[in-house]
Every structure is written in structure tokens, then in C-alpha cells.
Write a protein that holds these residues in place. Sequence first.
Motif, PDB file in Angstrom:
ATOM      1  N   LYS A 422      -9.616  -7.572  -8.989  1.00  0.00           N
ATOM      2  CA  LYS A 422      -8.747  -7.869 -10.128  1.00  0.00           C
ATOM      3  C   LYS A 422      -7.333  -8.257  -9.691  1.00  0.00           C
ATOM      4  O   LYS A 422      -6.609  -8.932 -10.429  1.00  0.00           O
ATOM      5  N   LEU A 423      -6.942  -7.826  -8.488  1.00  0.00           N
ATOM      6  CA  LEU A 423      -5.592  -8.128  -7.992  1.00  0.00           C
ATOM      7  C   LEU A 423      -5.489  -9.521  -7.379  1.00  0.00           C
ATOM      8  O   LEU A 423      -4.389 -10.031  -7.161  1.00  0.00           O
ATOM      9  N   ILE A 424      -6.653 -10.121  -7.058  1.00  0.00           N
ATOM     10  CA  ILE A 424      -6.655 -11.447  -6.428  1.00  0.00           C
ATOM     11  C   ILE A 424      -6.817 -12.511  -7.505  1.00  0.00           C
ATOM     12  O   ILE A 424      -7.780 -12.501  -8.261  1.00  0.00           O
ATOM     13  N   ASN A 425      -5.848 -13.418  -7.566  1.00  0.00           N
ATOM     14  CA  ASN A 425      -5.855 -14.469  -8.574  1.00  0.00           C
ATOM     15  C   ASN A 425      -5.164 -15.715  -8.025  1.00  0.00           C
ATOM     16  O   ASN A 425      -4.871 -15.791  -6.823  1.00  0.00           O
ATOM     17  N   LYS A 426      -4.887 -16.679  -8.901  1.00  0.00           N
ATOM     18  CA  LYS A 426      -4.279 -17.940  -8.446  1.00  0.00           C
ATOM     19  C   LYS A 426      -2.916 -17.734  -7.797  1.00  0.00           C
ATOM     20  O   LYS A 426      -2.544 -18.407  -6.843  1.00  0.00           O
ATOM     21  N   LYS A 427      -2.146 -16.787  -8.328  1.00  0.00           N
ATOM     22  CA  LYS A 427      -0.801 -16.557  -7.792  1.00  0.00           C
ATOM     23  C   LYS A 427      -0.813 -15.610  -6.599  1.00  0.00           C
ATOM     24  O   LYS A 427       0.092 -15.633  -5.768  1.00  0.00           O
ATOM     25  N   ASN A 428      -1.819 -14.756  -6.542  1.00  0.00           N
ATOM     26  CA  ASN A 428      -1.874 -13.762  -5.476  1.00  0.00           C
ATOM     27  C   ASN A 428      -3.197 -13.897  -4.730  1.00  0.00           C
ATOM     28  O   ASN A 428      -4.258 -13.624  -5.273  1.00  0.00           O
ATOM     29  N   LYS A 429      -3.137 -14.334  -3.465  1.00  0.00           N
ATOM     30  CA  LYS A 429      -4.351 -14.705  -2.741  1.00  0.00           C
ATOM     31  C   LYS A 429      -4.915 -13.602  -1.855  1.00  0.00           C
ATOM     32  O   LYS A 429      -5.948 -13.801  -1.222  1.00  0.00           O
ATOM     33  N   ALA A 430      -4.246 -12.456  -1.779  1.00  0.00           N
ATOM     34  CA  ALA A 430      -4.730 -11.407  -0.876  1.00  0.00           C
ATOM     35  C   ALA A 430      -4.204 -10.046  -1.308  1.00  0.00           C
ATOM     36  O   ALA A 430      -3.328  -9.939  -2.172  1.00  0.00           O
ATOM     37  N   VAL A 431      -4.763  -8.997  -0.703  1.00  0.00           N
ATOM     38  CA  VAL A 431      -4.341  -7.618  -0.936  1.00  0.00           C
ATOM     39  C   VAL A 431      -4.217  -6.945   0.422  1.00  0.00           C
ATOM     40  O   VAL A 431      -5.047  -7.170   1.317  1.00  0.00           O
ATOM     41  N   LEU A 432      -3.188  -6.109   0.587  1.00  0.00           N
ATOM     42  CA  LEU A 432      -3.020  -5.350   1.831  1.00  0.00           C
ATOM     43  C   LEU A 432      -3.578  -3.950   1.647  1.00  0.00           C
ATOM     44  O   LEU A 432      -3.369  -3.306   0.611  1.00  0.00           O
ATOM     45  N   ILE A 433      -4.296  -3.478   2.645  1.00  0.00           N
ATOM     46  CA  ILE A 433      -4.901  -2.150   2.625  1.00  0.00           C
ATOM     47  C   ILE A 433      -4.123  -1.245   3.574  1.00  0.00           C
ATOM     48  O   ILE A 433      -3.977  -1.554   4.768  1.00  0.00           O
ATOM     49  N   ASN A 434      -3.592  -0.150   3.046  1.00  0.00           N
ATOM     50  CA  ASN A 434      -2.916   0.844   3.880  1.00  0.00           C
ATOM     51  C   ASN A 434      -3.994   1.725   4.511  1.00  0.00           C
ATOM     52  O   ASN A 434      -4.599   2.567   3.866  1.00  0.00           O
ATOM     53  N   ALA A 435      -4.244   1.484   5.811  1.00  0.00           N
ATOM     54  CA  ALA A 435      -5.307   2.196   6.513  1.00  0.00           C
ATOM     55  C   ALA A 435      -4.819   3.489   7.153  1.00  0.00           C
ATOM     56  O   ALA A 435      -5.581   4.171   7.838  1.00  0.00           O
ATOM     57  N   GLY A 436      -3.568   3.857   6.919  1.00  0.00           N
ATOM     58  CA  GLY A 436      -3.018   5.082   7.498  1.00  0.00           C
ATOM     59  C   GLY A 436      -2.452   4.867   8.892  1.00  0.00           C
ATOM     60  O   GLY A 436      -2.717   3.859   9.548  1.00  0.00           O
ATOM     61  N   ASN A 437      -1.640   5.813   9.354  1.00  0.00           N
ATOM     62  CA  ASN A 437      -1.014   5.742  10.676  1.00  0.00           C
ATOM     63  C   ASN A 437      -0.197   4.467  10.871  1.00  0.00           C
ATOM     64  O   ASN A 437      -0.109   3.925  11.977  1.00  0.00           O
ATOM     65  N   GLY A 438       0.387   3.994   9.764  1.00  0.00           N
ATOM     66  CA  GLY A 438       1.238   2.816   9.838  1.00  0.00           C
ATOM     67  C   GLY A 438       0.483   1.508  10.014  1.00  0.00           C
ATOM     68  O   GLY A 438       1.102   0.476  10.279  1.00  0.00           O
ATOM     69  N   LYS A 439      -0.839   1.529   9.874  1.00  0.00           N
ATOM     70  CA  LYS A 439      -1.631   0.322  10.053  1.00  0.00           C
ATOM     71  C   LYS A 439      -2.042  -0.265   8.700  1.00  0.00           C
ATOM     72  O   LYS A 439      -2.328   0.478   7.760  1.00  0.00           O
ATOM     73  N   TYR A 440      -2.021  -1.589   8.654  1.00  0.00           N
ATOM     74  CA  TYR A 440      -2.408  -2.304   7.442  1.00  0.00           C
ATOM     75  C   TYR A 440      -3.455  -3.365   7.781  1.00  0.00           C
ATOM     76  O   TYR A 440      -3.470  -3.919   8.878  1.00  0.00           O
ATOM     77  N   ARG A 441      -4.337  -3.623   6.812  1.00  0.00           N
ATOM     78  CA  ARG A 441      -5.327  -4.699   6.949  1.00  0.00           C
ATOM     79  C   ARG A 441      -5.210  -5.593   5.723  1.00  0.00           C
ATOM     80  O   ARG A 441      -4.779  -5.156   4.650  1.00  0.00           O
ATOM     81  N   ILE A 442      -5.611  -6.843   5.872  1.00  0.00           N
ATOM     82  CA  ILE A 442      -5.533  -7.788   4.766  1.00  0.00           C
ATOM     83  C   ILE A 442      -6.940  -8.130   4.270  1.00  0.00           C
ATOM     84  O   ILE A 442      -7.865  -8.287   5.061  1.00  0.00           O
ATOM     85  N   ILE A 443      -7.080  -8.190   2.953  1.00  0.00           N
ATOM     86  CA  ILE A 443      -8.346  -8.552   2.321  1.00  0.00           C
ATOM     87  C   ILE A 443      -8.117  -9.784   1.453  1.00  0.00           C
ATOM     88  O   ILE A 443      -7.195  -9.817   0.630  1.00  0.00           O
ATOM     89  N   THR A 444      -8.945 -10.805   1.640  1.00  0.00           N
ATOM     90  CA  THR A 444      -8.849 -12.033   0.852  1.00  0.00           C
ATOM     91  C   THR A 444     -10.105 -12.209   0.001  1.00  0.00           C
ATOM     92  O   THR A 444     -11.083 -11.465   0.138  1.00  0.00           O
ATOM     93  N   LYS A 445     -10.077 -13.209  -0.856  1.00  0.00           N
ATOM     94  CA  LYS A 445     -11.249 -13.527  -1.671  1.00  0.00           C
ATOM     95  C   LYS A 445     -12.453 -13.814  -0.780  1.00  0.00           C
ATOM     96  O   LYS A 445     -13.582 -13.411  -1.071  1.00  0.00           O
ATOM     97  N   HIS A 446     -12.218 -14.504   0.330  1.00  0.00           N
ATOM     98  CA  HIS A 446     -13.316 -14.821   1.261  1.00  0.00           C
ATOM     99  C   HIS A 446     -13.955 -13.561   1.811  1.00  0.00           C
ATOM    100  O   HIS A 446     -15.183 -13.504   1.947  1.00  0.00           O
TER     101      HIS A 446
END
Length: 452
Positions: A422-446
Motif C-alpha cells: 500500500k505504501l508503493i505507488n506512482k509517487k513513492n517507488k520503494a520502502v525501507l526496512i529497518n532490519a535492526g543494528n543500524g541496518k536498512y534494506r530496500i524493497i521495491t515493487k519488483h
Amino acid sequence: MNYAHNILETIGNTPLVRLNELTNEIEALVLAKVESFNPGNSVKDRMAIKMIEDAETSGLLKPGGTIIEGTSGNTGMGLALGAIVKGYRLVCVINDKQSKEKIDILRAVGAEVVVCPTNVEPQDPRSYYSVSKRLAEETPNSWYVNQYDNLANTAAHYEQTGPEIWEQTDGKITHFVVGVGTGGTISGVGRFLKEKNPRIKVWGIDTYGSVFKKYHETGVFDENEIYPYITEGIGEDILPKNVDFSVIDGFTKVTDKDAAIYTRKLARQEGIFAGNSAGAAVKGLLQLKEHFKKDDIVVVLFHDHGSRYVAKMFNDDWMRDRGFLESDIKTAADLVSRQEEGELITVKTEELVMHAVERMKKYDISQLPIVDSEGFVGSIDESDLFKAWMDDKNVVDKPIKDFMQAPYPVVNEYTSIENISKLINKKNKAVLINAGNGKYRIITKHDIISAL
């Protein structure tokens, strides 16, 4: 002593087996004619030998000759048995949709196998119809079987399969249900049964991508209905002469997914290890259940054996790749676990556009989070960069902060896939995942589409 003089004498007299678990929604007695008990493990043994014998009688097939046929595998196996016993050479032309097991089995019994592309028109010189005809024309002392238009196909089932079903049910059968490919089985059995009792209903199982159902209902051969499909053994993009629509009361279509799922269910819930078209037939039965009454006797025919589909319908990875298994990806953590380990690729606010472009090319990505000393402050997408370049060809030398969009939303690893989507749309192409310990991952529609 009681023995067969050769393997061909064991063809036929296959059992009727009651279905229990999968058909508990149906009040009628449902009996499966399990044709994998034939020596070549399919119903096609019957018509293959009948066609060979008719060709011998008519002089089309001469001693030492070559049998040539386009086949999905099962007819080829039946022809191979006949060729072995009677001393013929066999060339099978098969399309690349068929399972590897079918090709390997044909070669194991001495057939020469030519593989052709599936996704071509029947008239295309590369199609297995065209290649079969060409080989027959070029090969001396050869006979092109043409199971689609060779009416010995229908005759085999009129003379053998139909009478067996009639005798096994004491003439009490009320419905016959079977997948339709070349049409010989439904036409031969259907004609015999209706001659015995015109009230018997004959139903064909079709697949999406095939022309049978619409043609039967409207008389229109709709080329728009023709497209590639996965289900093996049923459906066609032509109208074989063996399909006698006058003995067929109706068709129901079954999806590739349902056919595959019910093929597996048949093995696990009924103990019947049958092929892909059997799964389609079971699902078709359930779709037709309102036509069956409590005292009815419904016979469904299972064409072949499950061993020919081990790498397909009975393989979890194959099923999952086609979206036929329910996904086990439910949260952000499930999604990121499928990604390779590595640092999140970012770009700083003061870096130039050229740096962002180089990073996208190097890592084959389309979205980049933008950071400064405070954290995530923006984002950039390849479409944003493309638009900027169209407006100003010197954009690569300008700071990325001049073109950045709003930062990507940040969620925790327990967030559901539904909420991420629901967070991914025309204006917003990705979401960042807080994986803990200061690490982040990116999730896209693909990522989401690939996982599902």
C-alpha cells in the motif's frame, strides 16, 4: 499357463476406481478409469496400436518402414511399443512444452525425438505439425500417423474403451467426463455410450488457450482464444477431425493453476499418481457438480501416469515459480531474507547526479535513498533522472539534492507485505526496512512481484 505373447496383448481392461476424498462435494458415485495401467502408462496405447494395425492392413505401413508422428509424448510411447514388437523405426516430433521425462522416456524405448517450439502457429514451418509432415515427405518408406485426423484414433475407443466402461458399470453410467486433445477418446467412447443409452451425458474438459469450448457453443473458431498454456495433453489450437462435437454435451475450462494443484491433490488424497490432464479432469468434475444427481454414475478418465510430470507439477520449485503454490512470503523480514546480503546503496545530498547514475548502473538498481548527516532525507528514481536529463542535458554535473524527491517510508521487519504494498505507488517507488543494528534494506515493487 496364462501369459501374453507380447506386451501389446496387455493393453486395455484398465480398472475403474472410486474417488472418495476429492469428490466428497458430489453426491453421485464418481469412478475413475485409470489408463496408466496400460503398458505404456497411458490411454494412447489403445489408439496407437489400432492406427498401426489399420495402416498395415491398408498398405500405408510396410515392413521395415518408418513411423513418424507429432506427439505430446503419450502417443509416441504407444507407437514405440508397436514399433518395437513389429520391427519399425519411429521418429517422434514433440513440442518444447512437454516435460523432460516424456522426451527421455521416448528415447529410452528407441524413438528418435525432434523437439519443436510451442509458441508458433500450426502453419508455421517450425511447428510440430509442419515438421512431422515434412519429415514424412522426406523419409523413404515412411508413414505419417496424424493422430488428430486419423479416425482409427476414435475407432479404438469405440471398439475398446467404450465397451469396457459400459460393462464395468453394468450399463448404469450416466455421465462420462474426459479431457479433450486429439478428440479420439471422447468421440469414440461418447459415440458408443450414446448408442447404448442416448441419455448419457458426455462432458469435455478444455483449457484456457484452447478453442474447443467456444467453438462447441458458438460454431466460431476464435483465434483470439489461442495463446500458450501449461496444461499438457488437452486443448488444441486446431479442430482435429477426431473431435466429434455432436456426441459432446458440453465443455468446461480449467486453469493451468487448478489443473496442476488438483494433479497433486489426486496423488496425495486418493493415492492415484496420474498426469496433468487428470488434475484438470478432477477440477472440471467439481465445476460440473450441479449436473450430477445422487443416483448418477459418473466416469472420469485419467489419461496417463504422474511419473511423466515429476519435474513439473510434482516439483515445489516449478509450482512456486509459476505462482501455483501459496506464497510463504508474508512480512518484510520474509522479503529481505530472499535478498543477497550487502550494504544499502545510497547517495549523499552533495554528490552529483552522475554519481547516482553510476551507482544505478553498477548495482543494476532503479531507486536510491538520499542521505545526509541526519539520516534519510530524500530519494531519487531513474524516471526522475530521465525527466531531469530531458529538461537539461547538463544535469549530470549538478548536485543530487536539486532533484531529490521525498524520502522513502521506513517500516520495521514485521510489517506485512499487504501494508508494504500500500505504501508503493506512482509517487513513492520503494520502502525501507529497518532490519535492526543500524541496518536498512530496500524493497521495491519488483521485489514484491518476484517474491509472490
